[in-house]
Motif scaffolding. Structure first.
Motif: not given
Length: 119
Positions: A95-104, A30-42
């Motif tokens: 990476y998958c990430a989630a942000q709670s409502v009200g979180a920064s 029930t959070g604010y949003a979910m997202a995808w991030f990525r990290q390449a080597p280096g």
């Protein structure tokens, strides 16, 4: 915080498509949003895309606009990243990430799934 589990990574060739999945376990998200991030080597972790849980509006990072599509399935507590026209520069850990409502900040992270695009 929620537990996030990604899947769907793999080794593909340039121009191929791949679909990543991320499921939030436990109670309904029930959070604010979910997202995808990525990290390449280096390199530093890079924003790919987000989807707001209420309403489903989306944002994309410039490198993936027009090629990647994020979506959600509320009943399955899941988000997906459909990746098309993959390029070697898309290689990295996603990476998958989630942000709670009200979180920064993004306050829940998955363990990541490797995507490798060969030329």
């Amino acid at each position: 915080q929620v537990r996030l589990v990604e899947s769907g990574g793999g080794l593909v060739q340039a121009g191929d498509s791949l679909r990543l999945s991320c499921t939030a376990s436990g109670r309904a998200f029930t959070g604010y949003a979910m997202a995808w991030f990525r990290q390449a080597p280096g390199k530093e972790r890079e924003f790919v895309s987000l989807i707001r849980w209420s309403g489903g509006s989306t944002d994309y990072g410039n490198p993936v606009k027009g090629r990647f599509t994020i979506s959600r399935d509320i009943r399955k507590n899941s988000i997906y990243l459909q990746m098309r026209s993959l390029e070697p520069e898309d290689t990295g850990v996603y990476y998958c990430a989630a942000q709670s409502v009200g979180a920064s900040t993004w306050n829940s992270w998955g363990q990541g799934t490797q995507v490798t695009v060969s030329s």
